[in-house]
Design a protein around this motif. Sequence first.
Motif, PDB file in Angstrom:
ATOM      1  N   MET A  14      20.357  -8.521  47.644  1.00 54.61           N
ATOM      2  CA  MET A  14      19.497  -7.360  47.916  1.00 54.61           C
ATOM      3  C   MET A  14      18.156  -7.486  47.206  1.00 54.61           C
ATOM      4  N   LEU A  15      18.033  -8.481  46.345  1.00 48.39           N
ATOM      5  CA  LEU A  15      16.831  -8.632  45.520  1.00 48.39           C
ATOM      6  C   LEU A  15      15.560  -8.718  46.355  1.00 48.39           C
ATOM      7  N   VAL A  16      15.622  -9.441  47.466  1.00 45.55           N
ATOM      8  CA  VAL A  16      14.428  -9.617  48.300  1.00 45.55           C
ATOM      9  C   VAL A  16      13.929  -8.279  48.827  1.00 45.55           C
ATOM     10  N   TYR A  17      14.840  -7.348  49.108  1.00 46.64           N
ATOM     11  CA  TYR A  17      14.453  -6.032  49.617  1.00 46.64           C
ATOM     12  C   TYR A  17      13.824  -5.167  48.524  1.00 46.64           C
ATOM     13  N   LEU A  18      14.207  -5.407  47.284  1.00 45.45           N
ATOM     14  CA  LEU A  18      13.641  -4.660  46.161  1.00 45.45           C
ATOM     15  C   LEU A  18      12.272  -5.200  45.780  1.00 45.45           C
ATOM     16  N   VAL A  19      12.143  -6.498  45.818  1.00 38.93           N
ATOM     17  CA  VAL A  19      10.877  -7.140  45.422  1.00 38.93           C
ATOM     18  C   VAL A  19       9.776  -6.861  46.434  1.00 38.93           C
ATOM     19  N   LEU A  20      10.128  -6.810  47.723  1.00 46.01           N
ATOM     20  CA  LEU A  20       9.140  -6.695  48.785  1.00 46.01           C
ATOM     21  C   LEU A  20       8.203  -5.494  48.605  1.00 46.01           C
ATOM     22  N   PRO A  21       8.690  -4.241  48.523  1.00 45.79           N
ATOM     23  CA  PRO A  21       7.768  -3.109  48.346  1.00 45.79           C
ATOM     24  C   PRO A  21       7.054  -3.110  47.008  1.00 45.79           C
ATOM     25  N   LEU A  22       7.717  -3.648  45.969  1.00 50.63           N
ATOM     26  CA  LEU A  22       7.088  -3.705  44.649  1.00 50.63           C
ATOM     27  C   LEU A  22       5.864  -4.616  44.661  1.00 50.63           C
ATOM     28  N   VAL A  23       5.966  -5.734  45.348  1.00 49.14           N
ATOM     29  CA  VAL A  23       4.836  -6.662  45.443  1.00 49.14           C
ATOM     30  C   VAL A  23       3.693  -6.026  46.243  1.00 49.14           C
ATOM     31  N   ILE A  24       4.036  -5.329  47.319  1.00 44.01           N
ATOM     32  CA  ILE A  24       2.998  -4.656  48.113  1.00 44.01           C
ATOM     33  C   ILE A  24       2.296  -3.598  47.270  1.00 44.01           C
ATOM     34  N   LEU A  25       3.072  -2.827  46.515  1.00 44.38           N
ATOM     35  CA  LEU A  25       2.494  -1.816  45.630  1.00 44.38           C
ATOM     36  C   LEU A  25       1.570  -2.441  44.597  1.00 44.38           C
ATOM     37  N   TYR A  26       1.993  -3.577  44.042  1.00 50.55           N
ATOM     38  CA  TYR A  26       1.173  -4.273  43.054  1.00 50.55           C
ATOM     39  C   TYR A  26      -0.178  -4.661  43.648  1.00 50.55           C
ATOM     40  N   PHE A  27      -0.167  -5.185  44.853  1.00 50.66           N
ATOM     41  CA  PHE A  27      -1.417  -5.595  45.483  1.00 50.66           C
ATOM     42  C   PHE A  27      -2.274  -4.392  45.880  1.00 50.66           C
ATOM     43  N   ILE A  28      -1.635  -3.257  46.160  1.00 49.10           N
ATOM     44  CA  ILE A  28      -2.402  -2.037  46.436  1.00 49.10           C
ATOM     45  C   ILE A  28      -3.190  -1.627  45.199  1.00 49.10           C
ATOM     46  N   PHE A  29      -2.518  -1.599  44.060  1.00 46.63           N
ATOM     47  CA  PHE A  29      -3.203  -1.228  42.824  1.00 46.63           C
ATOM     48  C   PHE A  29      -4.251  -2.271  42.438  1.00 46.63           C
ATOM     49  N   LEU A  30      -3.949  -3.526  42.693  1.00 45.80           N
ATOM     50  CA  LEU A  30      -4.902  -4.597  42.389  1.00 45.80           C
ATOM     51  C   LEU A  30      -6.148  -4.462  43.261  1.00 45.80           C
ATOM     52  N   SER A  31      -5.951  -4.178  44.539  1.00 46.44           N
ATOM     53  CA  SER A  31      -7.098  -4.030  45.438  1.00 46.44           C
ATOM     54  C   SER A  31      -7.940  -2.825  45.039  1.00 46.44           C
ATOM     55  N   ARG A  32      -7.279  -1.782  44.555  1.00 49.05           N
ATOM     56  CA  ARG A  32      -8.008  -0.587  44.122  1.00 49.05           C
ATOM     57  C   ARG A  32      -8.887  -0.912  42.927  1.00 49.05           C
ATOM     58  N   ALA A  33      -8.361  -1.686  41.972  1.00 50.67           N
ATOM     59  CA  ALA A  33      -9.132  -2.045  40.793  1.00 50.67           C
ATOM     60  C   ALA A  33     -10.373  -2.844  41.176  1.00 50.67           C
ATOM     61  N   ILE A  34     -10.193  -3.781  42.100  1.00 49.67           N
ATOM     62  CA  ILE A  34     -11.328  -4.612  42.536  1.00 49.67           C
ATOM     63  C   ILE A  34     -12.372  -3.764  43.251  1.00 49.67           C
ATOM     64  N   ILE A  35     -11.917  -2.857  44.108  1.00 47.15           N
ATOM     65  CA  ILE A  35     -12.841  -2.000  44.851  1.00 47.15           C
ATOM     66  C   ILE A  35     -13.648  -1.129  43.896  1.00 47.15           C
ATOM     67  N   LEU A  36     -12.982  -0.562  42.896  1.00 49.97           N
ATOM     68  CA  LEU A  36     -13.680   0.321  41.977  1.00 49.97           C
ATOM     69  C   LEU A  36     -14.724  -0.420  41.159  1.00 49.97           C
ATOM     70  N   ARG A  37     -14.440  -1.656  40.783  1.00 46.42           N
ATOM     71  CA  ARG A  37     -15.408  -2.416  39.994  1.00 46.42           C
ATOM     72  C   ARG A  37     -16.638  -2.798  40.810  1.00 46.42           C
ATOM     73  N   SER A  38     -16.424  -3.022  42.125  1.00 47.93           N
ATOM     74  CA  SER A  38     -17.525  -3.476  42.961  1.00 47.93           C
ATOM     75  C   SER A  38     -18.027  -2.376  43.897  1.00 47.93           C
ATOM     76  N   ASN A  39     -17.596  -1.143  43.631  1.00 44.82           N
ATOM     77  CA  ASN A  39     -17.917  -0.050  44.540  1.00 44.82           C
ATOM     78  C   ASN A  39     -19.401   0.266  44.555  1.00 44.82           C
ATOM     79  N   ASN A  40     -19.967   0.348  45.738  1.00 50.27           N
ATOM     80  CA  ASN A  40     -21.363   0.705  45.908  1.00 50.27           C
ATOM     81  C   ASN A  40     -21.531   2.200  45.649  1.00 50.27           C
TER      82      ASN A  40
END
Length: 374
Positions: free
Chosen positions: A1-27
């Motif tokens: 079942m590990l793959v099913y647990l990791v999948l949304p967690l990784v997506i969430l991580y990249f969501i927060f990561l993308s937010r950090a990048i956007i805020l730093r470079s936000n016009n």
Amino acid sequence: MLVYLVLPLVILYFIFLSRAIILRSNNCQSNEFFVSRNNITLFLWSIVLLVLAVFKGVTVGTDYPMYYNFFVYETYEGIIETGIASIYDLAVKYNNFLIFSLCVYSLFIFFIFKGIKVNSPNYLISILFFVLTYTYFTGYNQLRQMIAVSMLFCFVGYLISNKKIDKIKYIVVILLALLFHKSAAFAFLLFFISKKKFSSKIIIPLFLMTIVSYFIPTLKNEIGQLIIKVSGFYADKYAGKLDSFFEINKEKGLLQLAPVVIQMIILTISLYFPQKKPRLNINYTLYNFSTNIVVINLCLYSLAGIEAIDRLQIYFACFNIYFYSFLTHLLLNSKEKFYGKVFLSLILLFWITYYLLRLIINISGIVPYSFFNG
């Protein structure tokens, strides 16, 4: 079942990561936050989900072994569903079931991701809800139907357009979807759904009626009999088990109703908060239309237990992806940031909890995950 647990967690991580990048470079002139519309991101996640689906073992999913047996014994016949029949013929010709799996899931993933690319304000959030709402995992079983669902999901822009030529195009899409699953004929019902968001005066009484009707089996059976009269091909297909397909064969209780009620509460709150922001990159016509479809989907739970209705709900449930993507984008851009974040946190908490519970219960028989033919 590990793959099913990791999948949304990784997506969430990249969501927060993308937010950090956007805020730093936000016009400073930009009025939007938390926007992730990177084509490379979309491509990479499509590959990840495609690989997981294609290379899963034949025992993953309650229906998947049936599709494998169709291949092994060459027993599949598609009179109307010639799209699937052609894919089977190709797999049989080269004696490789992976060809069937690759073709089917490539179509499913392509149309879902194409719809997200065209219509969603945030790719990653849409992908997250694609997973959390179990739309992705439904494709582990209802392979044929999910291709039809993804096509209708992808080209919904034609349906909500005011141009007559676009309406005709959507009819063509439905006819093409019929090549993969006959139930796509139900999609003609979408033409009768309003593009103007239902008011709370309509939605709240509907939800209350749904909760009451949920506990009246005789009402469900009467409706099941009505469905038999209007759906000839389903009545023929399940002639040997009408009672199990059109009547109550798996009565559900409070445990199954609770998440439906929570979704009703979320949708009702969304009618009042957050407020519409014209400057945001949101297709409000599609947001309103998706809201209405989600309302109908939740109301159909009053007939829970009729398998024919469960099949119909699949066409409505996929619009949760659009609804929650738009709602999330509005909440993140709300002037009342604190309340927006609290509401969004509660939404995510619900869907993550619901997702985990479905895994623990093992809905659709997708646990444990096995790679390839293991």
